[in-house]
Design an enzyme around this catalytic site. Structure first.
Site, PDB file in Angstrom:
ATOM      1  N   ASN A 116       1.737  -1.275   4.154  1.00 15.32           N
ATOM      2  CA  ASN A 116       0.566  -0.869   3.581  1.00 15.32           C
ATOM      3  C   ASN A 116      -0.504  -0.200   4.677  1.00 15.32           C
ATOM      4  O   ASN A 116      -1.473   0.543   4.479  1.00 15.32           O
ATOM      5  CB  ASN A 116      -0.282  -1.910   2.867  1.00 15.32           C
ATOM      6  CG  ASN A 116       0.332  -2.303   1.448  1.00 15.32           C
ATOM      7  OD1 ASN A 116       0.323  -3.367   0.990  1.00 15.32           O
ATOM      8  ND2 ASN A 116       0.978  -1.241   0.874  1.00 15.32           N
ATOM      9  N   ASP A 121       1.929  -4.389  -8.587  1.00 17.10           N
ATOM     10  CA  ASP A 121       1.892  -2.993  -8.522  1.00 17.10           C
ATOM     11  C   ASP A 121       1.281  -2.279  -9.365  1.00 17.10           C
ATOM     12  O   ASP A 121       1.072  -2.657 -10.734  1.00 17.10           O
ATOM     13  CB  ASP A 121       3.543  -2.834  -8.305  1.00 17.10           C
ATOM     14  CG  ASP A 121       3.520  -1.402  -7.636  1.00 17.10           C
ATOM     15  OD1 ASP A 121       2.624  -0.762  -6.934  1.00 17.10           O
ATOM     16  OD2 ASP A 121       4.766  -0.862  -7.515  1.00 17.10           O
TER      17      ASP A 121
HETATM   18  C1  FPP Z   1      -0.695  -2.657  -5.287  1.00 16.26           C
HETATM   19  O1  FPP Z   1      -1.216  -1.533  -6.117  1.00 16.26           O
HETATM   20  C2  FPP Z   1      -1.849  -3.521  -4.992  1.00 16.26           C
HETATM   21  C3  FPP Z   1      -2.019  -3.748  -3.721  1.00 16.26           C
HETATM   22  C4  FPP Z   1      -1.476  -3.228  -2.500  1.00 16.26           C
HETATM   23  C5  FPP Z   1      -3.165  -4.521  -3.514  1.00 16.26           C
HETATM   24  C6  FPP Z   1      -3.247  -5.749  -4.373  1.00 16.26           C
HETATM   25  C7  FPP Z   1      -4.309  -6.662  -3.861  1.00 16.26           C
HETATM   26  C8  FPP Z   1      -5.265  -7.365  -4.760  1.00 16.26           C
HETATM   27  C9  FPP Z   1      -5.138  -7.254  -6.142  1.00 16.26           C
HETATM   28  C10 FPP Z   1      -6.489  -8.139  -4.467  1.00 16.26           C
HETATM   29  C11 FPP Z   1      -6.016  -9.533  -4.048  1.00 16.26           C
HETATM   30  C12 FPP Z   1      -7.155 -10.366  -3.526  1.00 16.26           C
HETATM   31  C13 FPP Z   1      -6.736 -11.501  -2.789  1.00 16.26           C
HETATM   32  C14 FPP Z   1      -8.086 -12.357  -2.027  1.00 16.26           C
HETATM   33  C15 FPP Z   1      -5.786 -12.385  -3.027  1.00 16.26           C
HETATM   34  P1  FPP Z   1      -0.859  -0.102  -5.387  1.00 16.26           P
HETATM   35  O2  FPP Z   1      -2.094   0.400  -4.620  1.00 16.26           O
HETATM   36  O3  FPP Z   1       0.381   0.088  -4.579  1.00 16.26           O
HETATM   37  O4  FPP Z   1      -0.799   0.819  -6.914  1.00 16.26           O
HETATM   38  P2  FPP Z   1      -0.030   2.237  -6.761  1.00 16.26           P
HETATM   39  O5  FPP Z   1       1.472   1.913  -6.619  1.00 16.26           O
HETATM   40  O6  FPP Z   1      -0.315   2.673  -8.309  1.00 16.26           O
HETATM   41  O7  FPP Z   1      -0.471   3.183  -5.918  1.00 16.26           O
END
Ligand code: FPP
Length: 267
Positions: free
Chosen positions: A80, A32
């Site tokens: 999401n 996160d």
């Molecule tokens: C959460 O941060 C992260 C995600 C929703 C996506 C995570 C995905 C990756 C790191 C790519 C992985 C790729 C593979 C192929 C496994 P957020 O966007 O919710 O952050 P925030 O809470 O600060 O808005």
């Protein structure tokens, strides 16, 4: 000394404090904070997700080095989809690009990759890449990398309940045969030990519909670090913290010379 060497030394020093006999076999991770990391730096959120991928690679490497056997990450939740279309499309494209680029190396390291969740709404090209990656690595047995996409813990439990109800109504099983073992065998993670440890980054103290059944007895480690800043050092800290916990599974820890006397209650 170069910065890389200093970091390497810091990680080595920390890993010396880890009991290699008590390394968790399965670690689940809620990655996160990608968006906040990017916004803080005045960058588009997509930069956070991109940096998040390189962190994920580092953590997979560190986990293997330590002797973990399974890592399960929450890459895309059922919730999401409510994000702006541009961000959803970016993430879907990122999954395809990362898989195309990394799958050979994943395979060479004898890692099995498995996608957990309902893949139905994803575009055909991503579904094809996922299915090819799973097929290529299906016999690998050194390490298991589970990627949860369009995954929700409640949805998974409802899916299992429906399957068992159908089996019961068709006479394949009797209602009284439904137990934890049968339920487990119908989960998307069937055959995999439950995570001993859940790591969540960015300071949020929620499970957010992740592996609701499987996390029943997991230790939870919350790191205040945003996922794009997470690294091997932070991962080792989580393992050390985990090793300092006593896991009692609802029972009590048996200490030498300690006994429970009924008289202690009545006196
Ligand atoms: C959460 O941060 C992260 C995600 C929703 C996506 C995570 C995905 C990756 C790191 C790519 C992985 C790729 C593979 C192929 C496994 P957020 O966007 O919710 O952050 P925030 O809470 O600060 O808005």
């Amino acid at each position: 000394m170069s910065l890389g060497k200093i970091i390497g030394q810091k990680n080595k020093d920390l890993s010396k404090r880890i009991d290699k006999q008590k390394v968790p076999e399965h670690v689940a991770i809620i990655m996160d904070g990608n968006g906040r990391w990017a916004t803080k730096k005045g960058l588009p959120r997509s930069f956070g997700h991109k940096k998040g991928v390189s962190v994920l690679k580092e953590i997979l490497k560190a986990a293997k080095k330590l002797g973990c056997k399974v890592i399960t990450v929450y890459a895309f939740s059922t919730e999401n989809w409510t994000r702006p279309t541009k961000e959803v499309d970016f993430l879907i494209n990122l999954f395809s690009e990362v898989l195309k680029k990394e799958i050979e190396e994943i395979h060479e390291e004898s890692t099995k990759i498995k996608f957990i969740g309902d893949l139905t709404p994803f575009p055909e090209n991503l579904k094809e890449i996922i299915s090819n990656s799973e097929a290529l690595t299906k016999n690998n047995n050194k390490f298991l990398f589970n990627v949860c996409v369009n995954y929700g813990g409640r949805q998974e439990i409802v899916k299992v309940a429906k399957e068992l109800a159908l089996k019961s109504s068709s006479g394949e099983i009797e209602p009284h045969e439904v137990n934890e073992e049968l339920f487990n065998s119908a989960l998307l993670t069937h055959g995999t030990k439950d995570p001993e440890l859940l790591i969540r980054t960015s300071g949020e103290k929620r499970i957010s519909n992740f592996l609701l059944w499987q996390l029943a007895y997991s230790e939870i480690y919350i790191s205040d670090v945003l996922w794009p800043d997470f690294n091997e050092f932070e991962f080792l800290k989580a393992i050390i913290d985990y090793q300092s916990r006593s896991r009692r599974f609802g029972g009590i820890e048996s200490l030498p010379n300690e006994s429970f006397e009924d008289s202690q209650l009545s006196s």
